[in-house]
Motif scaffolding. Structure first.
Motif, PDB file in Angstrom:
ATOM      1  N   SER A 154       0.802  -1.217   0.000  1.00  0.00           N
ATOM      2  CA  SER A 154       0.000   0.000   0.000  1.00  0.00           C
ATOM      3  C   SER A 154       0.840   1.275   0.000  1.00  0.00           C
ATOM      4  O   SER A 154       0.456   2.277  -0.586  1.00  0.00           O
ATOM      5  CB  SER A 154      -0.943   0.011   1.206  1.00  0.00           C
ATOM      6  OG  SER A 154      -1.832  -1.086   1.164  1.00  0.00           O
ATOM      7  N   GLU A 155       1.972   1.247   0.684  1.00  0.00           N
ATOM      8  CA  GLU A 155       2.801   2.447   0.803  1.00  0.00           C
ATOM      9  C   GLU A 155       4.076   2.371  -0.045  1.00  0.00           C
ATOM     10  O   GLU A 155       4.843   3.330  -0.104  1.00  0.00           O
ATOM     11  CB  GLU A 155       3.187   2.665   2.273  1.00  0.00           C
ATOM     12  CG  GLU A 155       2.010   2.691   3.237  1.00  0.00           C
ATOM     13  CD  GLU A 155       1.071   3.856   2.970  1.00  0.00           C
ATOM     14  OE1 GLU A 155       1.561   4.899   2.511  1.00  0.00           O
ATOM     15  OE2 GLU A 155      -0.143   3.722   3.213  1.00  0.00           O
ATOM     16  N   GLN A 156       4.319   1.214  -0.687  1.00  0.00           N
ATOM     17  CA  GLN A 156       5.513   1.004  -1.506  1.00  0.00           C
ATOM     18  C   GLN A 156       6.804   1.265  -0.723  1.00  0.00           C
ATOM     19  O   GLN A 156       7.773   1.819  -1.238  1.00  0.00           O
ATOM     20  CB  GLN A 156       5.489   1.886  -2.761  1.00  0.00           C
ATOM     21  CG  GLN A 156       4.528   1.398  -3.840  1.00  0.00           C
ATOM     22  CD  GLN A 156       3.083   1.705  -3.508  1.00  0.00           C
ATOM     23  OE1 GLN A 156       2.745   2.849  -3.259  1.00  0.00           O
ATOM     24  NE2 GLN A 156       2.228   0.694  -3.520  1.00  0.00           N
ATOM     25  N   LEU A 157       6.798   0.851   0.543  1.00  0.00           N
ATOM     26  CA  LEU A 157       7.974   1.013   1.391  1.00  0.00           C
ATOM     27  C   LEU A 157       8.410  -0.344   1.928  1.00  0.00           C
ATOM     28  O   LEU A 157       7.634  -1.045   2.583  1.00  0.00           O
ATOM     29  CB  LEU A 157       7.662   1.948   2.575  1.00  0.00           C
ATOM     30  CG  LEU A 157       7.447   3.423   2.250  1.00  0.00           C
ATOM     31  CD1 LEU A 157       7.004   4.174   3.499  1.00  0.00           C
ATOM     32  CD2 LEU A 157       8.700   4.054   1.666  1.00  0.00           C
ATOM     33  N   GLU A 158       9.641  -0.718   1.609  1.00  0.00           N
ATOM     34  CA  GLU A 158      10.200  -1.947   2.166  1.00  0.00           C
ATOM     35  C   GLU A 158      10.376  -1.754   3.669  1.00  0.00           C
ATOM     36  O   GLU A 158      11.090  -0.857   4.122  1.00  0.00           O
ATOM     37  CB  GLU A 158      11.547  -2.253   1.521  1.00  0.00           C
ATOM     38  CG  GLU A 158      11.469  -2.670   0.069  1.00  0.00           C
ATOM     39  CD  GLU A 158      11.112  -4.140  -0.093  1.00  0.00           C
ATOM     40  OE1 GLU A 158      10.929  -4.825   0.937  1.00  0.00           O
ATOM     41  OE2 GLU A 158      11.039  -4.604  -1.237  1.00  0.00           O
ATOM     42  N   THR A 159       9.724  -2.606   4.432  1.00  0.00           N
ATOM     43  CA  THR A 159       9.717  -2.435   5.891  1.00  0.00           C
ATOM     44  C   THR A 159       9.838  -3.776   6.581  1.00  0.00           C
ATOM     45  O   THR A 159       9.164  -4.736   6.208  1.00  0.00           O
ATOM     46  CB  THR A 159       8.405  -1.758   6.343  1.00  0.00           C
ATOM     47  OG1 THR A 159       8.221  -0.533   5.637  1.00  0.00           O
ATOM     48  CG2 THR A 159       8.421  -1.483   7.838  1.00  0.00           C
ATOM     49  N   HIS A 160      10.688  -3.832   7.592  1.00  0.00           N
ATOM     50  CA  HIS A 160      10.773  -5.007   8.463  1.00  0.00           C
ATOM     51  C   HIS A 160      10.416  -4.556   9.878  1.00  0.00           C
ATOM     52  O   HIS A 160      10.916  -3.529  10.363  1.00  0.00           O
ATOM     53  CB  HIS A 160      12.175  -5.610   8.471  1.00  0.00           C
ATOM     54  CG  HIS A 160      12.622  -6.132   7.136  1.00  0.00           C
ATOM     55  ND1 HIS A 160      11.834  -6.941   6.352  1.00  0.00           N
ATOM     56  CD2 HIS A 160      13.790  -5.955   6.450  1.00  0.00           C
ATOM     57  CE1 HIS A 160      12.492  -7.252   5.239  1.00  0.00           C
ATOM     58  NE2 HIS A 160      13.671  -6.658   5.272  1.00  0.00           N
ATOM     59  N   LEU A 161       9.550  -5.327  10.527  1.00  0.00           N
ATOM     60  CA  LEU A 161       9.152  -5.033  11.897  1.00  0.00           C
ATOM     61  C   LEU A 161       9.495  -6.217  12.786  1.00  0.00           C
ATOM     62  O   LEU A 161       9.284  -7.385  12.408  1.00  0.00           O
ATOM     63  CB  LEU A 161       7.649  -4.759  11.973  1.00  0.00           C
ATOM     64  CG  LEU A 161       7.174  -3.388  11.484  1.00  0.00           C
ATOM     65  CD1 LEU A 161       5.717  -3.439  11.073  1.00  0.00           C
ATOM     66  CD2 LEU A 161       7.385  -2.341  12.565  1.00  0.00           C
ATOM     67  N   TYR A 162       9.995  -5.906  13.973  1.00  0.00           N
ATOM     68  CA  TYR A 162      10.323  -6.927  14.959  1.00  0.00           C
ATOM     69  C   TYR A 162       9.620  -6.523  16.254  1.00  0.00           C
ATOM     70  O   TYR A 162       9.962  -5.506  16.877  1.00  0.00           O
ATOM     71  CB  TYR A 162      11.837  -7.031  15.143  1.00  0.00           C
ATOM     72  CG  TYR A 162      12.545  -7.334  13.840  1.00  0.00           C
ATOM     73  CD1 TYR A 162      12.724  -8.640  13.396  1.00  0.00           C
ATOM     74  CD2 TYR A 162      12.986  -6.290  13.015  1.00  0.00           C
ATOM     75  CE1 TYR A 162      13.332  -8.909  12.179  1.00  0.00           C
ATOM     76  CE2 TYR A 162      13.599  -6.554  11.799  1.00  0.00           C
ATOM     77  CZ  TYR A 162      13.765  -7.865  11.391  1.00  0.00           C
ATOM     78  OH  TYR A 162      14.367  -8.131  10.172  1.00  0.00           O
ATOM     79  N   LEU A 163       8.604  -7.292  16.631  1.00  0.00           N
ATOM     80  CA  LEU A 163       7.716  -6.929  17.725  1.00  0.00           C
ATOM     81  C   LEU A 163       7.706  -8.018  18.786  1.00  0.00           C
ATOM     82  O   LEU A 163       7.805  -9.209  18.462  1.00  0.00           O
ATOM     83  CB  LEU A 163       6.289  -6.716  17.202  1.00  0.00           C
ATOM     84  CG  LEU A 163       6.146  -5.758  16.011  1.00  0.00           C
ATOM     85  CD1 LEU A 163       4.755  -5.866  15.411  1.00  0.00           C
ATOM     86  CD2 LEU A 163       6.445  -4.328  16.435  1.00  0.00           C
ATOM     87  N   ALA A 164       7.558  -7.610  20.036  1.00  0.00           N
ATOM     88  CA  ALA A 164       7.503  -8.581  21.133  1.00  0.00           C
ATOM     89  C   ALA A 164       6.743  -7.973  22.294  1.00  0.00           C
ATOM     90  O   ALA A 164       6.748  -6.753  22.494  1.00  0.00           O
ATOM     91  CB  ALA A 164       8.913  -8.983  21.578  1.00  0.00           C
ATOM     92  N   ALA A 165       6.078  -8.825  23.074  1.00  0.00           N
ATOM     93  CA  ALA A 165       5.339  -8.350  24.244  1.00  0.00           C
ATOM     94  C   ALA A 165       5.182  -9.479  25.247  1.00  0.00           C
ATOM     95  O   ALA A 165       5.086 -10.664  24.879  1.00  0.00           O
ATOM     96  CB  ALA A 165       3.967  -7.810  23.835  1.00  0.00           C
TER      97      ALA A 165
END
Length: 304
Positions: A154-165
């Protein structure tokens, strides 16, 4: 210590790195809610992601992330405004039993009807103006998978997310390739090499590591050989718009007869915020005061 979001740029300015620590904010999120650990951790991951994404949107309003499901979870909503004030909640279907082995797909997309919705809601909408809304299917096994796919498609942005909780903390790291334009003095080959190198480094992150160390230590471990441009930290906090006054106004709308009926049955009225779960209690005296004549109005009438 305040919760913070921190931003960094690679020296060649080809990619951004962001971290967020939600500790105090996360405790306030959970203060009036009791969630199964699987639900709690899912909400924490989405909360961290909302702050990371909201911090890059330059407008006066809120980013709202919604996961709508057809399984045990009916709805997850996380809202983060331009001041990085956060609130979050989960609505479940009581007929389902949550299992320790459940994941995003089993909780929200059992019949492939789940949806991920991104809403940009401006504070001062003009008449007829609608909030921006993007809707995509729930593809991926984790919140990070869903959001990374959304950002790319949708945003044409290569993105990596690393999430933890867990019960104590929600945290996240975002790695994002910045768009290249011909007017920038960025060597495309250098930028591509930086992205490949940063991706390899962040792929070593484990959730247990994120939860056991602070974000500054994590950044140092990952990028100690890189030259990073650091920006001032931004505070993150919890905020819900519920109040005792709003609940009082709602009870007034019910009317004196209905309020007296509830008091006769229960001796008090307890109303919990539909969003954060904070309880507001009105006893007999509190409830009677709701329907007293407005003294200031009476005084004003007497003067005239």
């Amino acid at each position: 210590m305040k919760d913070t979001l921190k931003k960094y740029l690679f020296e060649d300015r080809s990619l951004r790195i962001q971290t967020v620590n939600l500790s105090q904010t996360w405790q306030e999120t959970l203060a009036h809610q009791t969630y199964h650990p699987v639900l709690r951790n899912l909400l924490g991951e989405l909360s961290a992601a909302a702050v990371l994404l909201a911090s890059n949107i330059k407008f006066d309003g809120s980013l709202v992330l919604q996961l709508q499901g057809d399984g045990p979870i009916a709805l997850i909503v996380v809202e983060c405004n331009q001041h990085l004030q956060l609130r979050a909640t989960i609505k479940t279907r009581q007929e389902f039993v949550i299992k320790d082995t459940d994941n995003l797909q089993s909780l929200l997309n059992a019949n492939k009807q789940g949806r991920f919705i991104v809403v940009l809601d401006p504070n001062n909408r003009q008449e007829g103006q609608q909030a921006y809304q993007g809707i995509v299917p729930l593809t991926g096994d984790t919140v990070a998978d869903v959001l990374s796919l959304y950002m790319k498609s949708s945003e044409q942005l290569e993105t990596h997310l690393y999430l933890a909780a867990n019960e104590n903390k929600a945290t996240g790291l975002l790695l994002q390739k910045l768009p290249y334009t011909g007017g920038q003095s960025i060597d495309q080959e250098v930028a591509d090499n930086s992205w490949e190198r940063a991706t390899m480094l962040t792929q070593t992150i484990k959730p247990e590591e994120q939860l056991s160390i602070d974000e500054d230590t994590l950044i140092h471990r990952l990028f100690w050989e890189e030259s990073l441009i650091a920006y001032p930290a931004q505070d993150v906090s919890w905020f819900c718009s519920c109040s005792r006054e709003r609940v009082a106004d709602m009870l007034k709308m019910l009317g004196a007869d209905e309020v007296e009926s509830i008091l006769a049955e229960q001796n008090k009225i307890t109303v919990a915020c539909d969003f954060c779960g904070k309880p507001y209690v009105f006893d007999t005296i509190d409830s009677a005061k709701l329907f007293l004549p407005d003294q200031s109005a009476n005084e004003s009438l007497q003067k005239h």
